[in-house]
Enzyme design. Structure first.
Site, PDB file in Angstrom:
ATOM      1  N   GLU A 127       0.853  -1.194   0.000  1.00  0.00           N
ATOM      2  CA  GLU A 127       0.000   0.000   0.000  1.00  0.00           C
ATOM      3  C   GLU A 127       0.885   1.238   0.000  1.00  0.00           C
ATOM      4  OE1 GLU A 127      -3.713   2.072   2.426  1.00  0.00           O
ATOM      5  OE2 GLU A 127      -2.835   0.228   3.195  1.00  0.00           O
ATOM      6  N   GLY A 267       3.126   2.363  10.601  1.00  0.00           N
ATOM      7  CA  GLY A 267       2.935   1.655  11.861  1.00  0.00           C
ATOM      8  C   GLY A 267       2.676   0.184  11.632  1.00  0.00           C
ATOM      9  N   MET A 269       0.367  -2.748   8.630  1.00  0.00           N
ATOM     10  CA  MET A 269      -0.364  -2.917   7.376  1.00  0.00           C
ATOM     11  C   MET A 269      -1.308  -4.097   7.498  1.00  0.00           C
ATOM     12  SD  MET A 269      -1.045  -1.916   4.413  1.00  0.00           S
ATOM     13  CE  MET A 269      -2.263  -2.728   3.375  1.00  0.00           C
ATOM     14  N   ASN A 271      -2.712  -6.302   5.550  1.00  0.00           N
ATOM     15  CA  ASN A 271      -2.786  -7.330   4.512  1.00  0.00           C
ATOM     16  C   ASN A 271      -3.666  -8.502   4.973  1.00  0.00           C
ATOM     17  OD1 ASN A 271      -0.370  -5.952   3.255  1.00  0.00           O
ATOM     18  ND2 ASN A 271       0.563  -6.794   5.099  1.00  0.00           N
ATOM     19  N   HIS A 303      -6.631  -1.674  15.310  1.00  0.00           N
ATOM     20  CA  HIS A 303      -6.863  -0.961  14.051  1.00  0.00           C
ATOM     21  C   HIS A 303      -6.664  -1.883  12.853  1.00  0.00           C
ATOM     22  CE1 HIS A 303      -6.758   2.658  11.404  1.00  0.00           C
ATOM     23  NE2 HIS A 303      -5.945   1.901  10.686  1.00  0.00           N
ATOM     24  N   GLU A 304      -5.556  -2.581  12.819  1.00  0.00           N
ATOM     25  CA  GLU A 304      -5.277  -3.432  11.658  1.00  0.00           C
ATOM     26  C   GLU A 304      -6.237  -4.619  11.603  1.00  0.00           C
ATOM     27  OE1 GLU A 304      -3.466  -1.987   9.617  1.00  0.00           O
ATOM     28  OE2 GLU A 304      -2.563  -0.554  10.996  1.00  0.00           O
TER      29      GLU A 304
END
Length: 885
Positions: A127, A267, A269, A271, A303-304
């Protein structure tokens, strides 16, 4: 690097892709000095784009093309067009396959985009547009495909081979290599692709979903970090349960994996199924990570994970819609963190950050809407506006629709768009349809840049018992446009009587009162609301919970602010009243300094804070936040012209006065909490965070008195604690003190103790870089020669360079411009190594218009020097050119 001027990309020019990719089959042969990537794309003409077979244009950068086939035919160079950014083919049928083989060099990839090596580990960051550095592809988020990935590598060096989805097969390959195949059953865009190969250990656990499926959980780290993963694992399980309960979202694969990587631009990702994290966002243990780091790990893991639905299962159509996933997910993780810790303190911290940094972004040359209209380099738009302001926009929807209405809207959004790439308008439409609401005007929040201003005035008619509040909204011009239309601004408020009690609220025309706190929707440039049955002059408590991201102004005097600090039932507004009182006191001191007068401190601030310190019933985390004066960065942001010396002198004088006037209650709180800390094992929970927060801010004030007992207590805390929160605070107050021998002693001891821990050494760098004592630039330059520092690691750059330029205003803004020259030199150097990190370091220079004419000239001159340095990346070119426009 680019030598020509990069091209602007516009939202208005969006067109759906000519072709779609139904299946993506990848085979990676990983070697130490290169890697081979073999790709088969199963493609078809997009029926939405009409008839005909236009050329197929695949994205690709820094790829060595070895072969390309269309169907069964291997193409020759005359059969395709190849340039630095694209491979162009001519399909001959509506359904076809494209096979390519390329050679790439992860081992020399310092930009950390695409496939690269971090230490001895292969990993990816795709990203926003990194996948095109791996293979030729339609690298755009609205092209979603099912991926099958096979990895091949040396077994001894890379025993762990990971990719998205579920593992389906593995085996040996010759004598010293092995392979593994992963299959992701869900369609995803290329930016969510992930690959990891390395010598990794893992912590394993399981989670049972609400439908009774068992999911394997694994956190992979390098062997020396295996003892720092439990907090992240606990946070992951809490996140999974919370998302089921709060949003009804269940995890969908058989396995969920996190990998900690030392070299990472961001921070973390999200995926699909294989989240790759900056190690600083995973590793946490009491001895090496502060309370703030523990909370950050918990928040980022959440968050992820939440992105699995708000970003992965439903993704964004194009990069202009980035806040569709990021703003929404920041709102979701904030709700999670509020439930796990103190909701009021979480809100205070988020708003303080927003006001200091995002409001500055709105007022600067890079100002843009939550959904931008254009960009040159998308990496520059992973901004506070897209994330934090985007979250505030979602929060306003929650406020306007209510918790139940918002949940109906989110349920409809996920159900309607599962497996699709959509837009911010689609999100709003789901909210409208689920609630029968018209949000047409509200959508202006997505398209208008800048921070709205909301000026409020009052009028009280005692004879009629009527109290009127008039709201006037406006927004300053921004680089994109000067015309600003009225927004929908939800204002939550209450009215307090003379005893601090809440007055029942009834608007003119209503049959009865409806509670003591309510939300008004301000939709016009000027709008008046009249409350009736108000039998005494009230004091308004406005914008409770910071119900809209605006600059609010109301003519409170200092006595009224003290009253709100003591009586407001809204915890956020109690804190905010204290901040407003502090700002008034500090601005008075700034003016005195500028006029060359003796500084005179208003004792009302100390009186108000004494009351808080002596009230044992209050949340200690809340008291700690209220003791924190507005930062120098915030004071600069709200200044017409930021006078760096006056701001620093005023704030340091106020801190000194508070330390002396409040010594007894500060010492009492410090010693009481420190005694508890001595006998209580470290626990990463809200109550313990609160105790240490108040203990440590008290110590930071107490050290300003220079009393022998305080110095002794600080050294004792440094030497005899079981956690990094207490040790780092003791280090920081000594580093910022005049006690040179003690400072040198603890700095040397800390470095020796933690020299093998890169993340802890980052904190050692930051403490020194942020110190406002004279000689800041010389300290930073010396630290750059330390063996633990390297410009190639983003965490190191942020810890040392970022802390100096972003937090140490008095030293960075030295009148001779030395700080500006230093930063410009580093940006030029970083531009060649890692353009993303280079562009992000530029922010302090972009605000050059905020300072006096002499500093303006110096800062502008450095920006011009960067622009003239040649071969600028698109990342750096965009920020510099917009800053000078």
């Amino acid at each position: 690097m680019r030598t020509d001027q990069p091209k602007m990309i516009y939202l208005k020019d969006y067109q759906a892709p000519d072709y779609l990719i139904d299946e993506t089959h990848l085979t990676f042969e990983l070697f130490d000095d290169h890697s081979l990537v073999h790709t088969q794309l199963v493609m078809r003409r997009n029926p939405e784009r009409g008839a005909g077979l236009p050329p197929l244009v695949l994205d690709g950068q820094a790829l060595e093309l070895l072969s390309v086939s269309l169907g069964d035919v291997q193409l020759q160079p005359a059969d395709y067009q190849l340039d630095d950014s694209h491979l162009t083919l001519q399909p001959t049928a509506e359904n076809f396959t494209v096979d390519t083989s390329v050679r790439i060099h992860p081992e020399t990839n310092t930009a950390l985009e695409g496939l690269y090596k971090s230490g001895g580990m292969f990993c990816t960051q795709c990203e926003a547009e990194g996948f095109r550095k791996i293979t030729y592809y339609l690298d755009r988020p609205d092209v979603m495909s099912r991926f099958t990935t096979t990895l091949s590598a040396a077994k001894q060096a890379y025993p762990i081979l990971l990719s998205n989805g579920n593992p389906v097969a593995s085996g040996p390959e010759g004598e010293d290599r092995h392979w593994a195949t992963w299959e992701d059953p869900f369609k995803k865009p290329a930016y969510l692709f992930a690959l990891v190969a390395g010598d990794l250990w893992c912590v394993e656990d399981t989670f049972t979903t609400q439908s009774a499926r068992e999911v394997a959980l694994r956190i992979y780290v390098e062997p020396e970090n295996i003892d720092k993963c439990q907090h992240a694992m606990d946070s992951l399980k809490k996140s999974m349960r919370w998302d089921e309960q709060a949003y009804g979202r269940e995890y969908d694969l058989d396995i969920f994996m996190i990998v900690a990587v030392n070299d990472f631009n961001m921070g973390a990702m999200e995926n699909k199924g294989l989240n790759i994290f900056n190690s600083s966002a995973v590793l946490a243990r009491a001895e090496t990570a502060t309370d703030a780091a523990h909370q950050r790990v918990e928040a980022i893991v959440a968050h992820e994970y939440f992105h699995n639905w708000s970003g992965n299962r439903v993704t964004c159509r194009d990069w202009f819609q980035l806040s569709l996933k990021e703003g929404f997910t920041v709102f979701r993780d904030a709700g999670f963190s509020a439930d796990m810790n103190s909701a009021t303190v979480k809100r205070i911290q988020d708003v303080a950050y927003l006001r200091t940094h995002q409001f500055a972004e709105d007022a600067g040359p890079m100002a843009h809407a939550v959904r931008p209209d254009s960009f040159i380099e998308i990496s520059n738009f992973y901004t506070l506006t897209v994330y934090e302001k985007g979250s505030e926009v979602v929060g306003m929807l929650h406020t306007l629709l209510g918790a139940d209405g918002f949940r109906r809207g989110s349920d409809l959004y996920f159900e309607r768009h599962d497996g699709q790439a959509v837009t911010c308008d689609d999100f709003i439409k789901a909210m409208e349809d689920a609630n029968g609401a018209d949000l047409t005007q509200f959508k202006r929040w997505y398209s208008q840049a800048g921070t709205p201003r909301l000026a409020v005035s009052e009028a009280y008619d005692a004879a009629q018992g009527e109290y009127r509040l008039t709201f006037r909204q406006s927004c300053p011009p921004t680089p994109d446009n000067g015309e600003k239309l009225p927004l929908v601004i939800p204002v939550e408020l209450g009215l307090l009587n003379a005893q601090g009690g809440e007055i029942p609220l009834r608007l003119q025309g209503e049959a009865s009162a409806s509670g003591t706190s309510r939300v008004l929707s301000v939709t016009e440039a000027e709008q008046t609301f009249t409350f009736v049955d108000v039998r005494e002059q009230p004091l308004p408590s406005l914008l409770r919970g910071f119900s809209a991201p605006v600059r609010l102004s109301f003519p409170y005097d200092r006595d009224q602010l003290m009253f709100l600090m003591q009586h407001d039932s809204d915890g956020f507004n109690r804190w905010d009243a204290g901040q407003q009182l502090s700002v008034q006191v500090l601005q008075e001191l700034i003016g005195q300094h500028q006029r060359g007068e003796a500084l005179v401190f208003d004792p009302r601030l100390a009186t108000a804070l004494r009351t808080l310190l002596e009230d044992a019933s209050l949340d200690q985390a809340m008291v700690a936040e209220m003791l924190s004066l507005p930062s120098e960065a915030y004071l600069a942001e709200i200044s017409e012209v930021a006078d760096v010396e006056a701001i620093h002198a005023a704030r340091e004088f106020a801190r000194q006065q508070l330390a002396e006037q409040l010594f007894e209650p500060l010492w009492a709180r410090y010693t009481a909490n420190r005694e508890v800390s001595k006998v209580t094992p470290y626990v990463a929970e809200a109550e313990h965070f609160a105790r240490r927060a108040l203990q440590n801010i008290a110590l930071s004030y107490l050290m300003l008195t220079g009393k022998a007992e305080v110095v002794a207590a600080t050294l004792d805390q440094y030497e005899h604690c079981d956690n990094m929160t207490e040790r780092l605070t003791a280090l920081a107050v000594l580093v910022n003190s005049p006690f040179e021998a003690e400072r040198a002693q603890v700095l040397a001891e800390f470095a020796e103790r933690f020299k093998a821990n890169p993340l802890v050494m980052d904190q050692w760098f930051s403490v020194q870089a942020a110190s406002g004592l004279p000689g800041g630039l010389e300290r930073v330059k010396a630290l750059m020669q330390h063996p633990a520092f390297t410009l190639k690691n983003p965490n190191k750059v942020r810890a040392l360079i970022g802390a100096f330029a972003g937090q140490n205003l008095i030293n960075f803004h030295a009148a001779d411009g030395s700080g500006y020259r230093f930063l410009a030199d580093l940006v030029i150097e970083l531009n060649a190594l890692n353009p993303q990190i280079a562009s992000r370091q530029l922010s302090p220079l972009t605000r050059w218009r905020k300072y006096d004419s002499a500093r303006q000239a110096l800062m502008k001159g450095e920006l011009e020097r960067i622009l003239a340095s040649g071969k600028l990346s698109a990342d750096v070119f965009e920020v510099v050119s917009k800053s000078l426009a």
